[in-house]
Design an enzyme around this catalytic site. Structure first.
Site, PDB file in Angstrom:
ATOM      1  N   ARG A  98       2.481   3.259  -7.030  1.00  0.00           N
ATOM      2  CA  ARG A  98       1.606   4.421  -7.715  1.00  0.00           C
ATOM      3  C   ARG A  98       2.237   5.063  -8.787  1.00  0.00           C
ATOM      4  NH1 ARG A  98      -0.913   2.454  -3.732  1.00  0.00           N
ATOM      5  NH2 ARG A  98      -2.098   3.411  -2.544  1.00  0.00           N
ATOM      6  N   SER A 141      -5.961   8.766  -0.902  1.00  0.00           N
ATOM      7  CA  SER A 141      -4.581   9.395  -0.280  1.00  0.00           C
ATOM      8  C   SER A 141      -4.438  10.680  -1.068  1.00  0.00           C
ATOM      9  CB  SER A 141      -3.326   8.426  -0.312  1.00  0.00           C
ATOM     10  OG  SER A 141      -3.640   7.340   0.314  1.00  0.00           O
ATOM     11  N   GLU A 156      -0.160  12.407  -4.792  1.00  0.00           N
ATOM     12  CA  GLU A 156      -0.482  11.147  -5.393  1.00  0.00           C
ATOM     13  C   GLU A 156      -1.752  11.416  -6.472  1.00  0.00           C
ATOM     14  OE1 GLU A 156      -2.761   7.252  -5.641  1.00  0.00           O
ATOM     15  OE2 GLU A 156      -3.109   8.284  -3.792  1.00  0.00           O
TER      16      GLU A 156
HETATM   17  N1  EPU Z   1      -0.903   7.202  10.412  1.00  0.00           N
HETATM   18  C1  EPU Z   1      -0.664   7.964  11.270  1.00  0.00           C
HETATM   19  N2  EPU Z   1      -1.908   9.204  11.410  1.00  0.00           N
HETATM   20  C2  EPU Z   1      -2.537   9.248  10.110  1.00  0.00           C
HETATM   21  C3  EPU Z   1      -2.635   8.272   9.298  1.00  0.00           C
HETATM   22  C4  EPU Z   1      -1.661   7.229   9.332  1.00  0.00           C
HETATM   23  O1  EPU Z   1       0.095   7.812  12.471  1.00  0.00           O
HETATM   24  O2  EPU Z   1      -3.280  10.333  10.186  1.00  0.00           O
HETATM   25  C5  EPU Z   1       0.032   5.846  10.423  1.00  0.00           C
HETATM   26  C6  EPU Z   1      -0.870   4.754  11.013  1.00  0.00           C
HETATM   27  O3  EPU Z   1      -0.684   4.470  12.088  1.00  0.00           O
HETATM   28  C7  EPU Z   1      -0.053   3.799  10.210  1.00  0.00           C
HETATM   29  C8  EPU Z   1       1.053   4.349   9.052  1.00  0.00           C
HETATM   30  O4  EPU Z   1       0.796   5.754   9.230  1.00  0.00           O
HETATM   31  O5  EPU Z   1       1.192   3.074  11.231  1.00  0.00           O
HETATM   32  C9  EPU Z   1       0.286   3.917   7.646  1.00  0.00           C
HETATM   33  O6  EPU Z   1      -1.029   4.313   7.664  1.00  0.00           O
HETATM   34  P1  EPU Z   1      -2.128   3.268   6.780  1.00  0.00           P
HETATM   35  O7  EPU Z   1      -1.966   1.961   7.091  1.00  0.00           O
HETATM   36  O8  EPU Z   1      -3.461   3.828   6.904  1.00  0.00           O
HETATM   37  O9  EPU Z   1      -1.491   3.275   5.257  1.00  0.00           O
HETATM   38  P2  EPU Z   1      -1.091   4.545   4.469  1.00  0.00           P
HETATM   39  O10 EPU Z   1       0.355   4.373   4.221  1.00  0.00           O
HETATM   40  O11 EPU Z   1      -1.522   6.021   5.053  1.00  0.00           O
HETATM   41  C10 EPU Z   1      -1.467   3.599   2.122  1.00  0.00           C
HETATM   42  C11 EPU Z   1      -2.138   3.686   0.908  1.00  0.00           C
HETATM   43  C12 EPU Z   1      -3.749   3.734   0.904  1.00  0.00           C
HETATM   44  C13 EPU Z   1      -4.033   2.291   1.170  1.00  0.00           C
HETATM   45  C14 EPU Z   1      -3.136   1.914   2.640  1.00  0.00           C
HETATM   46  C15 EPU Z   1      -3.208   0.571   2.817  1.00  0.00           C
HETATM   47  C16 EPU Z   1      -0.783   5.321  -0.141  1.00  0.00           C
HETATM   48  C17 EPU Z   1      -0.307   6.714  -0.755  1.00  0.00           C
HETATM   49  N3  EPU Z   1      -1.797   5.249   0.329  1.00  0.00           N
HETATM   50  O12 EPU Z   1      -1.954   4.575   3.041  1.00  0.00           O
HETATM   51  O13 EPU Z   1      -4.027   3.717  -0.307  1.00  0.00           O
HETATM   52  O14 EPU Z   1      -5.242   2.066   1.558  1.00  0.00           O
HETATM   53  O15 EPU Z   1      -1.846   2.159   2.466  1.00  0.00           O
HETATM   54  O16 EPU Z   1      -2.616  -0.297   2.299  1.00  0.00           O
HETATM   55  O17 EPU Z   1       0.251   4.753  -0.439  1.00  0.00           O
HETATM   56  C18 EPU Z   1      -5.222   5.582  -1.612  1.00  0.00           C
HETATM   57  O18 EPU Z   1      -4.250   5.416  -2.337  1.00  0.00           O
HETATM   58  O19 EPU Z   1      -6.099   6.527  -2.032  1.00  0.00           O
HETATM   59  C19 EPU Z   1      -5.267   5.064  -0.525  1.00  0.00           C
HETATM   60  C20 EPU Z   1      -6.165   5.136   0.577  1.00  0.00           C
END
Ligand code: EPU
Length: 337
Positions: A159, A236, A332
């Site tokens: 990012r 995010s 972010e």
């Molecule tokens: N999780 C929870 N509770 C929550 C949210 C997430 O337990 O409320 C757990 C999920 O179950 C999963 C893990 O956290 O095991 C990761 O969650 P998710 O797959 O939704 O991905 P993320 O790490 O939260 C990142 C990016 C997103 C992108 C997704 C998918 C960042 C800051 N965010 O989110 O990007 O869509 O991966 O690749 O790296 C954005 O930048 O605006 C964005 C949405």
């Protein structure tokens, strides 16, 4: 170039924050930059989907809105395609799919414009723009020169890029050039568990096409992430933190279910999981600032919440995560204070 005085910011940011913009300079063609004579402070605005406006906007706003998509080179196995900075990113993904060009299907439905994509090295579902980016064309505001930066010069990280850090406000991105694969040469990336599961649910997990992958990503994103047209948000709000192995081991002993991934220089944790564990998912302040109830990494703006209300909530979230896990979350989203 079009200059608009005294308008509202409401339609120019995905949080829907409404403050006056004294002067907005809309760039409609990259040649406009040659005539741009900015005196005093300014800010560069793309799709407004990764900013939080807190306080007032005194600066001039340079609104990047130049359009155009052009195939520069057509090879047997790939094309080099130039997308103007003002093109919407998701439209660029759909254009590529229509032409059978692959590489950005995992990045479907990410809000914002093409020019902002390399700034924060947008990423989702196992792909980052740096994986397909050939080069970035930009305008050097001080010396009034067009400069091209090759991928390796852009300082890409998680990012992040030089455009977001040391080059901020020096160079405006005018277009991006992507290397996209042609039919028969696609590399499908379905390593991200949620994509596999979604493709199975769609009955196309055997040999999925780039269109299938895009459809799967769109389905996942639509089910978890709030649509900014319905409720103000900027995706995010925080980055996923990277912590040292030793800290991770202490946490893992205490929280065996902690969500983690190997990363450069340590272990990356899911900030959404950390916030969720603090019991904050769905938490809503009286102001209307809230933690989204399906993805705790996203802060949303309900009712008449102001930018400062969202910032206050963000601070609460950071305090809670620090108290429970000893981890300092970083934003972010770009804060326009
Ligand atoms: N999780 C929870 N509770 C929550 C949210 C997430 O337990 O409320 C757990 C999920 O179950 C999963 C893990 O956290 O095991 C990761 O969650 P998710 O797959 O939704 O991905 P993320 O790490 O939260 C990142 C990016 C997103 C992108 C997704 C998918 C960042 C800051 N965010 O989110 O990007 O869509 O991966 O690749 O790296 C954005 O930048 O605006 C964005 C949405």
């Amino acid at each position: 170039m079009r200059i608009i005085n005294d308008l509202s910011s409401k339609d120019y940011n995905s949080f829907g924050i409404d403050v006056p913009i004294p002067c907005l300079i809309e760039i409609q063609d990259k040649a406009d930059y040659n005539y741009l004579d900015i005196k005093g402070p300014f800010r560069i605005l793309g799709g407004g989907s990764n900013i939080l406006i807190s306080g007032t906007l005194e600066e001039k706003i340079i609104y990047v809105n130049n359009k155009g998509i052009e195939i520069l080179i057509d090879h047997e196995d790939h094309c080099l395609v130039e997308f103007a900075a003002g093109e919407l990113w998701h439209d660029a993904v759909m254009w590529a799919l229509d032409k059978g060009l692959g590489g950005i299907e995992n990045l479907s439905l990410i809000p914002g414009k093409c020019g902002a994509a390399p700034m924060q090295n947008i990423g989702a579902y196992g792909v980052e723009i740096k994986d397909v980016l050939h080069s970035v064309k930009s305008f050097d505001l001080q010396n009034k020169l067009e400069l091209t930066f090759h991928n390796s010069e852009c300082g890409f990280g998680y990012r992040s890029s030089h455009f977001k850090t040391k080059w901020r406000d020096s160079y405006i991105i005018t277009s991006i050039i992507l290397k996209l694969s042609k039919n028969g040469y696609h590399t499908i990336n379905t390593e991200y568990g949620a994509i596999q599961a979604q493709l199975e649910a769609m009955n196309c997990s055997d040999n999925p096409s780039i269109r299938d992958v895009s459809d799967a990503v769109i389905a996942i994103r639509s089910s978890k992430l709030p649509d900014p047209r319905e409720i103000g948000n900027a995706g995010s709000f925080f980055k996923n933190p990277v912590i040292p192995q030793s800290h991770f081991e202490t946490l893992k002993d205490r929280y065996p279910d902690i969500v983690s991934y190997p990363a450069d220089g340590g272990i990356k944790l899911a900030a959404g999981w950390l916030i969720d564990q603090c019991g904050l998912k769905g938490y809503t302040e009286n102001s209307g600032a809230a933690v989204h109830d399906r993805q705790a990494l996203v802060l949303v703006r309900q009712g008449n919440a102001k930018g400062d209300d969202i910032l206050l909530l963000a601070q609460k979230v950071k305090n809670s995560v620090f108290e429970k896990f000893g981890i300092k979350l970083e934003e972010e989203v770009n804060i326009w204070a």
